[in-house]
Design a protein around this motif. Structure first.
Motif, PDB file in Angstrom:
ATOM      1  N   VAL A  15      -4.943 -70.998 -15.666  1.00 34.23           N
ATOM      2  CA  VAL A  15      -3.726 -71.605 -16.115  1.00 34.23           C
ATOM      3  C   VAL A  15      -4.517 -71.771 -17.540  1.00 34.23           C
ATOM      4  CG1 VAL A  15      -2.131 -72.905 -16.488  1.00 34.23           C
ATOM      5  CG2 VAL A  15      -2.722 -72.030 -13.867  1.00 34.23           C
ATOM      6  N   SER A  16      -5.213 -71.821 -17.894  1.00 31.34           N
ATOM      7  CA  SER A  16      -5.823 -72.908 -18.882  1.00 31.34           C
ATOM      8  C   SER A  16      -5.269 -71.810 -20.174  1.00 31.34           C
ATOM      9  CB  SER A  16      -7.203 -73.564 -19.300  1.00 31.34           C
ATOM     10  OG  SER A  16      -7.209 -74.390 -18.894  1.00 31.34           O
ATOM     11  N   GLU A  17      -5.881 -70.015 -19.866  1.00 34.07           N
ATOM     12  CA  GLU A  17      -5.807 -69.402 -21.060  1.00 34.07           C
ATOM     13  C   GLU A  17      -4.551 -68.773 -21.369  1.00 34.07           C
ATOM     14  OE1 GLU A  17      -7.830 -64.646 -21.136  1.00 34.07           O
ATOM     15  OE2 GLU A  17      -7.959 -65.501 -19.318  1.00 34.07           O
ATOM     16  N   THR A  18      -3.478 -69.475 -20.500  1.00 33.03           N
ATOM     17  CA  THR A  18      -2.099 -69.335 -20.708  1.00 33.03           C
ATOM     18  C   THR A  18      -1.699 -70.288 -22.684  1.00 33.03           C
ATOM     19  OG1 THR A  18      -1.349 -70.869 -19.808  1.00 33.03           O
ATOM     20  CG2 THR A  18      -1.457 -68.280 -18.312  1.00 33.03           C
ATOM     21  N   LEU A  19      -2.562 -71.143 -22.736  1.00 33.15           N
ATOM     22  CA  LEU A  19      -1.937 -71.110 -23.800  1.00 33.15           C
ATOM     23  C   LEU A  19      -2.418 -70.558 -25.234  1.00 33.15           C
ATOM     24  CD1 LEU A  19      -5.267 -71.915 -25.425  1.00 33.15           C
ATOM     25  CD2 LEU A  19      -5.375 -73.678 -23.820  1.00 33.15           C
ATOM     26  N   MET A  20      -3.411 -69.534 -24.368  1.00 33.36           N
ATOM     27  CA  MET A  20      -3.668 -68.144 -25.931  1.00 33.36           C
ATOM     28  C   MET A  20      -1.997 -67.835 -25.769  1.00 33.36           C
ATOM     29  SD  MET A  20      -6.686 -68.725 -26.447  1.00 33.36           S
ATOM     30  CE  MET A  20      -8.302 -70.084 -26.356  1.00 33.36           C
ATOM     31  N   ILE A  21      -1.174 -67.674 -25.187  1.00 36.19           N
ATOM     32  CA  ILE A  21      -0.383 -66.393 -25.059  1.00 36.19           C
ATOM     33  C   ILE A  21       0.588 -67.123 -26.050  1.00 36.19           C
ATOM     34  CG2 ILE A  21       2.290 -65.810 -23.959  1.00 36.19           C
ATOM     35  CD1 ILE A  21      -0.260 -64.865 -21.658  1.00 36.19           C
ATOM     36  N   LYS A  55      -5.060 -58.027 -26.326  1.00 37.02           N
ATOM     37  CA  LYS A  55      -4.105 -57.883 -25.469  1.00 37.02           C
ATOM     38  C   LYS A  55      -2.536 -57.999 -25.181  1.00 37.02           C
ATOM     39  CE  LYS A  55      -6.433 -61.634 -22.988  1.00 37.02           C
ATOM     40  NZ  LYS A  55      -7.421 -62.240 -21.844  1.00 37.02           N
ATOM     41  N   TYR A  56      -2.372 -59.269 -25.653  1.00 42.05           N
ATOM     42  CA  TYR A  56      -1.000 -60.020 -25.514  1.00 42.05           C
ATOM     43  C   TYR A  56       0.228 -58.931 -27.156  1.00 42.05           C
ATOM     44  CZ  TYR A  56      -3.499 -63.242 -23.581  1.00 42.05           C
ATOM     45  OH  TYR A  56      -4.292 -63.965 -22.493  1.00 42.05           O
ATOM     46  N   ALA A  57      -0.967 -57.474 -27.453  1.00 45.29           N
ATOM     47  CA  ALA A  57      -0.265 -57.668 -29.153  1.00 45.29           C
ATOM     48  C   ALA A  57       1.283 -56.923 -28.328  1.00 45.29           C
ATOM     49  CB  ALA A  57      -1.234 -56.684 -29.927  1.00 45.29           C
ATOM     50  N   THR A 208       4.048 -62.201 -11.179  1.00 47.48           N
ATOM     51  CA  THR A 208       3.671 -62.148 -12.258  1.00 47.48           C
ATOM     52  C   THR A 208       3.023 -61.297 -13.449  1.00 47.48           C
ATOM     53  OG1 THR A 208       2.397 -64.655 -11.295  1.00 47.48           O
ATOM     54  CG2 THR A 208       1.465 -63.768 -13.000  1.00 47.48           C
ATOM     55  N   GLN A 209       2.999 -60.183 -12.013  1.00 46.99           N
ATOM     56  CA  GLN A 209       2.138 -59.209 -12.254  1.00 46.99           C
ATOM     57  C   GLN A 209       3.162 -58.179 -13.045  1.00 46.99           C
ATOM     58  OE1 GLN A 209       2.755 -59.832  -9.444  1.00 46.99           O
ATOM     59  NE2 GLN A 209       4.327 -58.044  -8.711  1.00 46.99           N
ATOM     60  N   LYS A 210       4.082 -58.314 -13.409  1.00 41.27           N
ATOM     61  CA  LYS A 210       5.249 -57.342 -14.168  1.00 41.27           C
ATOM     62  C   LYS A 210       5.126 -58.188 -15.198  1.00 41.27           C
ATOM     63  CE  LYS A 210       7.817 -55.615 -10.767  1.00 41.27           C
ATOM     64  NZ  LYS A 210       8.970 -55.399  -9.486  1.00 41.27           N
ATOM     65  N   HIS A 211       4.883 -59.023 -15.933  1.00 38.83           N
ATOM     66  CA  HIS A 211       5.127 -59.991 -16.834  1.00 38.83           C
ATOM     67  C   HIS A 211       4.269 -59.218 -17.683  1.00 38.83           C
ATOM     68  CE1 HIS A 211       4.918 -63.768 -19.916  1.00 38.83           C
ATOM     69  NE2 HIS A 211       5.674 -64.076 -18.886  1.00 38.83           N
ATOM     70  N   ASP A 212       4.784 -59.696 -19.401  1.00 39.17           N
ATOM     71  CA  ASP A 212       4.382 -58.595 -20.177  1.00 39.17           C
ATOM     72  C   ASP A 212       2.340 -59.254 -20.508  1.00 39.17           C
ATOM     73  OD1 ASP A 212       5.470 -60.799 -21.893  1.00 39.17           O
ATOM     74  OD2 ASP A 212       6.399 -59.005 -22.942  1.00 39.17           O
ATOM     75  N   THR A 213       2.370 -60.219 -20.626  1.00 46.16           N
ATOM     76  CA  THR A 213       1.040 -61.197 -20.992  1.00 46.16           C
ATOM     77  C   THR A 213       0.283 -62.217 -20.233  1.00 46.16           C
ATOM     78  OG1 THR A 213       2.570 -63.265 -21.989  1.00 46.16           O
ATOM     79  CG2 THR A 213       1.827 -61.525 -23.695  1.00 46.16           C
ATOM     80  N   VAL A 214       1.083 -62.563 -18.855  1.00 45.06           N
ATOM     81  CA  VAL A 214       0.470 -63.341 -18.301  1.00 45.06           C
ATOM     82  C   VAL A 214      -0.390 -62.365 -17.248  1.00 45.06           C
ATOM     83  CG1 VAL A 214       1.413 -65.470 -16.602  1.00 45.06           C
ATOM     84  CG2 VAL A 214       2.434 -65.339 -18.779  1.00 45.06           C
ATOM     85  N   SER A 215       0.351 -61.596 -17.350  1.00 46.19           N
ATOM     86  CA  SER A 215      -0.285 -60.199 -16.204  1.00 46.19           C
ATOM     87  C   SER A 215      -1.501 -59.947 -16.815  1.00 46.19           C
ATOM     88  CB  SER A 215       0.385 -59.123 -16.147  1.00 46.19           C
ATOM     89  OG  SER A 215       0.807 -59.118 -16.906  1.00 46.19           O
ATOM     90  N   LYS A 216      -1.444 -60.386 -18.531  1.00 50.21           N
ATOM     91  CA  LYS A 216      -3.321 -60.023 -18.609  1.00 50.21           C
ATOM     92  C   LYS A 216      -4.101 -60.862 -18.806  1.00 50.21           C
ATOM     93  CE  LYS A 216      -1.666 -56.046 -21.002  1.00 50.21           C
ATOM     94  NZ  LYS A 216      -0.543 -56.268 -20.428  1.00 50.21           N
ATOM     95  N   THR A 217      -3.953 -62.329 -17.899  1.00 47.33           N
ATOM     96  CA  THR A 217      -4.258 -63.172 -18.102  1.00 47.33           C
ATOM     97  C   THR A 217      -5.111 -63.011 -15.899  1.00 47.33           C
ATOM     98  OG1 THR A 217      -2.949 -65.079 -16.795  1.00 47.33           O
ATOM     99  CG2 THR A 217      -3.975 -64.748 -19.741  1.00 47.33           C
ATOM    100  N   ASN A 218      -5.603 -64.456 -15.430  1.00 54.91           N
ATOM    101  CA  ASN A 218      -5.923 -64.996 -14.415  1.00 54.91           C
ATOM    102  C   ASN A 218      -4.832 -65.679 -13.521  1.00 54.91           C
ATOM    103  OD1 ASN A 218      -8.070 -62.264 -13.460  1.00 54.91           O
ATOM    104  ND2 ASN A 218     -10.061 -64.363 -14.345  1.00 54.91           N
TER     105      ASN A 218
END
Length: 287
Positions: A15-21, A55-57, A208-218
């Protein structure tokens, strides 16, 4: 010329990694001439950390949604500060949020609360006394290293009414039981308080798996809410006082949409408007 070593971000995961998004979204937005939101502090931070943002580009929808949501929060927080110039503001699950630097009036007291690993990184990037935040009463910009689900963070708040709590991009990563417990703790120890939080629809929370950026995290979505008034059934002290369907504002930026989105934007807005919204909640003291 020597190159300054960038701060490692390997401890930021889940969850913490979503701050990068959200950080990346504000950074990219600030480079646009037609920016919805300018965040020079976000640009400073991106240059200081070692992280693969590429990965969020391709996540154009997430990027646009994040900055529209951030602008809505900025507006609502600024309104609160105008009414209450010496308010206490608590940013739960703050991540690398830089809102303080966009809305500070020189009088508010602002707390940033997040996991210890997030606050540890934040302290390396932003000083708590940064931007001349010292006042006669001490530092006005403070960090608290704690899970928001632990009531201990509340003990570190030097409460001066009125209080505003911000939960941007947080609720969807908690279960309904965790949300209820958090609200009970806030009611017991901080009420009366105003809360600004965003929620997603229950259908979106299952994908979650369909989200264009959160899906790139755990990280995984855990909770969604279709009718905001359902919150009032949680406890008698809680009232929903406002709601902003921020996804409808996608239609205001047709030039930011793919070609098919430009033609279908009003239909898409009607279908997806409830998928993301900012809610204002008022919690009174228990009788």
């Amino acid at each position: 010329m020597t190159t300054t070593a960038k701060e490692a971000t390997d401890k930021i995961s889940g969850v913490s990694e979503t701050l990068m998004i959200t950080l990346y979204a504000r950074y990219i937005e600030s480079q646009r001439q037609d920016a919805i939101l300018q965040d020079n502090k976000a640009a400073e931070i991106v240059e200081k950390i070692d992280y693969d943002f590429s990965k969020y580009a391709q996540g154009w929808a997430s990027q646009l949604g994040c900055v529209i949501r951030a602008e809505v929060y900025d507006h609502l927080v600024s309104q609160f500060i105008q009414k209450h110039p010496q308010a206490t503001i608590i940013n739960l699950g703050a991540g690398l949020c830089t809102r303080f630097f966009r809305v500070d009036n020189g009088k508010i007291t602002w707390y940033e609360v997040d996991f210890p690993e997030v606050i540890d990184l934040k302290r390396k990037l932003i000083e708590e006394s940064d931007c001349a935040t010292r006042s006669a009463g001490g530092d006005r910009y403070r960090f608290i290293a704690s899970s928001i689900l632990e009531a201990t963070w509340i003990e570190e708040i030097q409460r001066v009414a009125p209080v505003l709590i911000i939960m941007e991009g947080v609720s969807m990563y908690l279960t309904e039981i965790e949300m209820k417990t958090l609200f009970q703790n806030i009611t017991r120890d901080l009420a009366p308080v105003t809360i600004l939080m965003d929620v997603i629809a229950s259908k979106r929370a299952k994908n979650t798996q369909k989200h264009d950026t959160v899906s790139k995290t755990n990280a995984k979505f855990k909770w969604g809410l279709d009718n905001s008034k359902e919150l009032e059934n949680w406890q008698q002290e809680l009232t929903v006082t406002d709601e902003v369907y921020y996804l409808t504002r996608f239609a205001n930026y047709p030039h930011r949409l793919p070609w098919w989105g430009r033609y279908l934007r009003f239909i898409l807005v009607a279908v997806f408007k409830n998928f993301g919204r900012v809610i204002q909640v008022q919690i009174t003291q228990s009788a």
